[in-house]
Design an enzyme around this catalytic site. Structure first.
Site, PDB file in Angstrom:
ATOM      1  N   SER A   1      13.003   8.771   6.114  1.00 16.29           N
ATOM      2  CA  SER A   1      13.906   8.781   7.259  1.00 16.29           C
ATOM      3  C   SER A   1      14.060  10.184   7.836  1.00 16.29           C
ATOM      4  O   SER A   1      13.800  11.196   7.178  1.00 16.29           O
ATOM      5  CB  SER A   1      15.284   8.262   6.843  1.00 16.29           C
ATOM      6  OG  SER A   1      15.164   7.073   6.117  1.00 16.29           O
TER       7      SER A   1
HETATM    8  N1  SAH Z   1      15.298   5.992   1.534  1.00 16.71           N
HETATM    9  C1  SAH Z   1      13.914   6.299   1.810  1.00 16.71           C
HETATM   10  C2  SAH Z   1      13.409   5.724   3.115  1.00 16.71           C
HETATM   11  C3  SAH Z   1      13.098   4.348   2.895  1.00 16.71           C
HETATM   12  S1  SAH Z   1      12.056   3.464   3.992  1.00 16.71           S
HETATM   13  C4  SAH Z   1      13.648   7.775   1.741  1.00 16.71           C
HETATM   14  O1  SAH Z   1      14.574   8.554   1.559  1.00 16.71           O
HETATM   15  O2  SAH Z   1      12.481   8.144   1.857  1.00 16.71           O
HETATM   16  C5  SAH Z   1      12.548   1.861   3.418  1.00 16.71           C
HETATM   17  C6  SAH Z   1      12.011   1.464   2.080  1.00 16.71           C
HETATM   18  O3  SAH Z   1      12.608   0.208   1.762  1.00 16.71           O
HETATM   19  C7  SAH Z   1      10.509   1.239   2.067  1.00 16.71           C
HETATM   20  O4  SAH Z   1       9.926   2.029   1.081  1.00 16.71           O
HETATM   21  C8  SAH Z   1      10.365  -0.254   1.749  1.00 16.71           C
HETATM   22  O5  SAH Z   1       9.262  -0.558   0.931  1.00 16.71           O
HETATM   23  C9  SAH Z   1      11.674  -0.523   1.027  1.00 16.71           C
HETATM   24  N2  SAH Z   1      12.092  -1.933   1.008  1.00 16.71           N
HETATM   25  C10 SAH Z   1      12.009  -2.868   1.984  1.00 16.71           C
HETATM   26  N3  SAH Z   1      12.528  -4.045   1.557  1.00 16.71           N
HETATM   27  C11 SAH Z   1      12.934  -3.855   0.276  1.00 16.71           C
HETATM   28  C12 SAH Z   1      13.539  -4.694  -0.708  1.00 16.71           C
HETATM   29  N4  SAH Z   1      13.834  -5.974  -0.472  1.00 16.71           N
HETATM   30  N5  SAH Z   1      13.817  -4.156  -1.917  1.00 16.71           N
HETATM   31  C13 SAH Z   1      13.525  -2.858  -2.193  1.00 16.71           C
HETATM   32  N6  SAH Z   1      12.954  -2.022  -1.306  1.00 16.71           N
HETATM   33  C14 SAH Z   1      12.653  -2.516  -0.088  1.00 16.71           C
END
Ligand code: SAH
Length: 212
Positions: free
Chosen positions: A60
């Site tokens: 992000s």
């Molecule tokens: N917080 C992260 C940014 C995350 S992007 C950072 O600091 O870099 C969102 C993430 O959520 C992705 O890696 C995606 O694979 C994950 N995601 C999506 N659906 C999910 C679910 N149901 N359970 C766990 N992770 C999930």
């Protein structure tokens, strides 16, 4: 963050986008975004932009991380759940503010990479797990704070249920291909209060485990 100018610019961008909370700014000063960004984008780690990471996901934008962290209002004794570990950057920042951070990610590869960085930085109060985080972690519930870093069409029911009374959840809500709303949920004795914070754009919260 090698140069003091780079660090100053990074913190200035955060402040100018509304990140004012002292503890949040201190945590973001302490945790270098560099190690969480890989490959050709490493040299852009200190720009206020989302960047691609493995598995087609994104780390992000720092100001959004700051605003979400600030809205979560984490206290030093808190047990926090993050859904969507991604690069691990948000979890690392939370680790500076909370007693314990659980973070769940559906892509095994991202969990392994994030764990390696947590080990390297000696962030021992983070537990990173592979799983579908929309079910939460019933064994560790209730949580003082929950942060979801992928967009859901509604705040997932199991996560609402795993928030303690008085607890706060921050979650982007809306269709994945549109602008979403960042929502702050507070659990009260009798129900939930919802507050719309700002427009955001996140990858979708998906069901089940990822391919890699
Ligand atoms: N917080 C992260 C940014 C995350 S992007 C950072 O600091 O870099 C969102 C993430 O959520 C992705 O890696 C995606 O694979 C994950 N995601 C999506 N659906 C999910 C679910 N149901 N359970 C766990 N992770 C999930």
């Amino acid at each position: 963050m090698d140069s003091p100018e780079q660090k100053m610019q990074f913190l200035f961008a955060l402040r100018s986008k509304g990140v004012r909370d002292k503890r949040t700014l201190e945590a973001m000063e302490a945790i270098d975004r560099g190690p969480f960004v890989r490959g050709i984008f490493t040299n852009r780690a200190y720009e206020d932009m989302p960047l691609p990471i493995a598995c087609g996901q994104t780390i992000s934008q720092p100001s959004v991380v700051g605003l979400m962290t600030q809205a979560l209002d984490v206290k030093p004794r808190d047990k926090v759940l993050e859904v969507g570990t991604g690069s691990g950057y948000q979890a690392a920042i939370l680790s500076q503010l909370a007693r314990r951070v659980y973070t769940v990610e559906r892509h095994r590869r991202l969990v392994n990479e994030a764990r390696a960085i947590f080990d390297e930085l000696n962030l021992t109060n983070i537990t990173a797990m592979i799983g579908d985080g929309s079910h939460g972690l019933p064994d560790q519930a209730p949580f003082d704070r929950i942060i979801v870093t992928a967009a859901a069409e509604d705040p997932p029911g199991p996560l609402l249920a795993q928030l303690r009374v008085g607890g706060i959840m921050v979650v982007p809500v809306g269709q994945s291909d549109a602008v979403q709303s960042l929502i702050k949920v507070v659990r009260t004795e009798t129900g939930y209060e919802y507050d719309e914070l700002r427009p955001v754009r996140f990858v979708p919260l998906l069901e089940g485990l990822g391919q890699e």
